[in-house]
Scaffold this motif. Structure first.
Motif, mmCIF file in Angstrom:
data_model
loop_
_atom_site.group_PDB
_atom_site.id
_atom_site.type_symbol
_atom_site.label_atom_id
_atom_site.label_comp_id
_atom_site.label_asym_id
_atom_site.label_seq_id
_atom_site.Cartn_x
_atom_site.Cartn_y
_atom_site.Cartn_z
ATOM 1 N N ALA A 32 0.852 -1.256 0.019
ATOM 2 C CA ALA A 32 0.062 0.022 -0.039
ATOM 3 C C ALA A 32 0.714 1.047 0.075
ATOM 4 N N ALA A 33 1.946 1.340 0.873
ATOM 5 C CA ALA A 33 2.845 2.369 1.052
ATOM 6 C C ALA A 33 3.328 2.810 -0.511
ATOM 7 N N VAL A 34 3.965 1.676 -1.060
ATOM 8 C CA VAL A 34 4.549 1.924 -2.377
ATOM 9 C C VAL A 34 3.470 2.280 -3.508
ATOM 10 N N GLY A 35 2.202 1.697 -3.418
ATOM 11 C CA GLY A 35 1.005 2.084 -4.053
ATOM 12 C C GLY A 35 0.813 3.500 -3.831
ATOM 13 N N THR A 60 2.852 9.117 3.975
ATOM 14 C CA THR A 60 3.457 7.687 3.372
ATOM 15 C C THR A 60 4.723 7.349 4.469
ATOM 16 N N GLY A 61 5.428 8.542 4.744
ATOM 17 C CA GLY A 61 6.634 7.989 5.554
ATOM 18 C C GLY A 61 6.019 7.636 7.094
ATOM 19 N N VAL A 62 4.990 8.162 7.734
ATOM 20 C CA VAL A 62 4.430 7.714 8.871
ATOM 21 C C VAL A 62 4.386 6.053 8.631
ATOM 22 N N LEU A 63 3.357 5.937 7.548
ATOM 23 C CA LEU A 63 2.848 4.464 7.355
ATOM 24 C C LEU A 63 4.013 3.529 7.184
#
Lengths: 495, 120
Positions: A32-35, A60-63
């Motif tokens: 998901a993060a990459v997506g 995204t970084g936090v994810l």
């Protein structure tokens, strides 16, 4: 917080599934993060939407950071081994963090304008799959409150609306109110569907479990009944046997040769009956195997062989069969006494029954290493394959090198060899089947359950050993049994 | 002549085992209840006791009796007779029973005599 019902029913399997679910969640989150990152880059550089990119990159970084923490906690700290309660809490933490992050990602990218808002449906489905309906209800209503609340806040300008695109859609609030309601309804309906399907499956599972328990109980009753009956049968047979012995010894007066012969015949049938009863007892026990604990003790192999030869000597003398044995005096085996006795007793009994008069039966034992034993069998196997009237069958785990503590496992090699009638090659495969009796066996001896060798095979397997048989018609049959010698550093956990 | 006391509620076992051992040259006394047997030990001072396990009053009466006999007469060898020929079928640990030998029924008389001779 109520403890979610995690794996309370079909405990172990469901529980293992759940630990796998956690790993799966972590993997999905990386994807998901990459997506998200790829989508952001695409939207920024291809579509050129004015979005708060730095904020979104940070999210995204936090994810990624959170997922890294989850991985560390789960894989490194807990070594994928969480107690049920910890697992439940861990799942809740993951779900809440996912909801919050997804909400912010959606909110900062146009909120309801963003078609990815429907990703919440997947999340709610997963949540419904994992938790009971009351907990799912809490999640769904919180999400609905969050959506409607945020939407109203945007409407009343309490919080700004972030655009997805270049200009504000003038009809946003009018147009997107039904969309907000639609999304909320979709969430509620998916949750309802998943939880009710799950409940139905669980109900079915419970019914199956109840049935299964009933069958197990019936099986147990049946086994107990067989055991009770067979033990009771041994009493009268013991008395009959005693009277026969008295007659044979002439205690009731010297018998005429014919009478003597008749008593011997009666005695032989009684012995057969006893054998059948013992086989039934062993069979009944082995069928209920999971309930028996085969305690292992240090056994002197020579003593056990001597005992077995001793109790079979009467039978052998009647056929003028010589029982010989070769076993080192100090050969020990860490194993189960009953099973070893069962193995030897059945094999010796068969050897006597299916050997002609005035032959020899050898019962030998020696210590070998697993590797040496296997090499030996391969050699004899080749030999056996070469001859038309010979056959060989191997049973049990083919463990050519059962290795522990860096060494080859010591084994005890038992051999029961007769000069009997032998077994037809095409029948050799079948002799270990339950209730199978060879043609010759049926011809020679009317009585028999055909369970003896299947019991031997089960006993050998229960002890973690293996079994090989070679037979040549009218020359004889040889059984080789390899049992792990066991001992203190034994790692065999068969039982 | 060595004296052997047999305690078993099965009268046929008393008769057959008794006769066979008598034939082998032992002097046999028999009792069909544990109580009678206990009383006879005092009176006849047997050299060895053959003791059944299952009695009508209790399935494991013989095991208890073995304990009682051993504590009162620690020197008399006790052979426990049992129709149960598999250890896993026992509801107890063999080590807890103070028996010198466990003999399976039907008794193989030659083997029994050999074992008895090891003790007396």
């Amino acid at each position: 917080m109520q403890i979610p019902r995690l794996g309370t029913k079909i405990d172990s399997s469901e529980y293992t599934d759940l630990t796998r679910v956690v790993s799966w969640f972590i993997l999905l989150r990386w994807i998901a993060a990459v997506g998200v990152l790829v989508t952001l880059v695409f939207v920024r550089f291809r579509l050129g939407y004015p979005l708060p990119y730095n904020l979104l990159y940070s999210l995204t970084g936090v994810l990624c950071l959170i997922n890294l923490l989850f991985t560390l906690y789960y894989v490194v700290i807990k070594r994928k081994n969480l107690a049920r309660r910890e697992l439940a809490v861990f799942l809740h933490v993951q779900i809440i963090s996912d909801y919050v992050l997804l909400f912010f990602l959606i909110y900062f990218t146009g909120f309801l304008e963003n078609p990815f808002a429907y990703f919440f449906v997947f999340h709610i489905m997963l949540t419904s799959f994992l938790f009971t309906s009351d907990i799912v209800l809490i999640y769904v209503s919180s999400l609905i409150v969050l959506f409607i609340g945020a939407f109203l806040c945007e409407y009343f300008r309490v919080i700004p609306h972030y655009l997805l695109g270049h200009s504000m859609d003038p009809g946003y609030f009018r147009l997107y109110l039904p969309r907000a309601i639609g999304l909320c309804a979709t969430l509620a309906i998916s949750a309802y569907l998943i939880t009710s399907i799950k409940r139905r499956i669980a109900e079915k599972g419970r019914r199956v479990e109840v049935e299964l328990n009933r069958y197990k109980e019936l099986d147990r009753i049946k086994s107990n009944f067989i055991l009770q009956v067979t033990h009771e049968l041994r009493g009268p047979i013991a008395a009959m046997n005693g009277y026969h012995e008295m007659l044979i010894r002439g205690i009731g007066g010297k018998l005429a040769p014919r009478a003597n012969e008749l008593v011997h015949k009666a005695n032989r049938r009684t012995e057969n009956l006893l054998q059948i009863i013992d086989e039934m007892i062993d069979y009944a026990y082995m069928k209920s195997e999971e309930e028996i604990q085969y305690t292992k003790t240090s056994l002197n192999v020579r003593e056990i062989i001597d005992y077995q030869l001793d109790i079979h000597s009467g039978q052998a003398i009647q056929k003028n069969i010589e029982l010989v044995s070769d076993c080192p005096e100090d050969l020990h085996l860490h194993s189960n006494r009953d099973l070893l006795n069962i193995i030897l007793s059945n094999l010796i009994n068969n050897a006597i029954k299916y050997s002609p008069q005035s032959t020899t039966i050898a019962v030998n034992a020696s210590a070998v290493t697993a590797g040496a034993g296997a090499a030996g069998t391969v050699h004899t196997d080749k030999e056996a394959a070469g001859a038309v009237h010979r056959g060989a069958v191997h049973r049990g785990a083919v463990r050519t090198g059962a290795v522990y503590a860096g060494k080859e496992a010591p084994e005890v090699h038992l051999v029961v060899q007769d000069q009997g009638y032998g077994i037809e090659p095409e029948e050799l495969e079948k002799i270990f089947e339950e209730f199978y009796r060879t043609r010759k066996a049926r011809e020679l001896e009317r009585d028999g359950t055909g369970l003896g060798l299947s019991i031997v095979q089960r006993a050998v397997e229960s002890l973690g050993g293996r079994l090989t048989v070679y037979s040549e018609l009218n020359k004889g049959t040889t059984f080789h049994i390899f049992l792990p010698a066991g001992g203190e550093n034994e790692q065999n956990s068969d039982h | 002549m060595s004296k052997i006391l047999i305690i078993d509620d099965d009268l046929d076992i008393l008769e057959t085992t008794g006769s066979l051992l008598e034939y082998e040259g032992f002097q046999i006394h028999s009792a069909d209840t544990v109580d009678k047997g206990m009383e006879m030990i005092d009176r006849i001072a047997p050299d060895l006791i053959l003791l059944d396990v299952m009695f009508p009053e209790k399935k494991t009466r013989g095991f208890e009796a073995a304990g009682e006999i051993r504590s009162k007469y620690p020197k008399i060898p006790i052979f426990v007779l049992t129709a149960i020929n598999r250890e896993y079928a026992f509801d107890f640990d063999k080590k807890d029973v103070p028996a010198d030998e466990f003999i399976n029924k039907p008794i193989k008389i030659d083997r029994l005599v050999k074992l008895i001779r090891n003790y007396i």
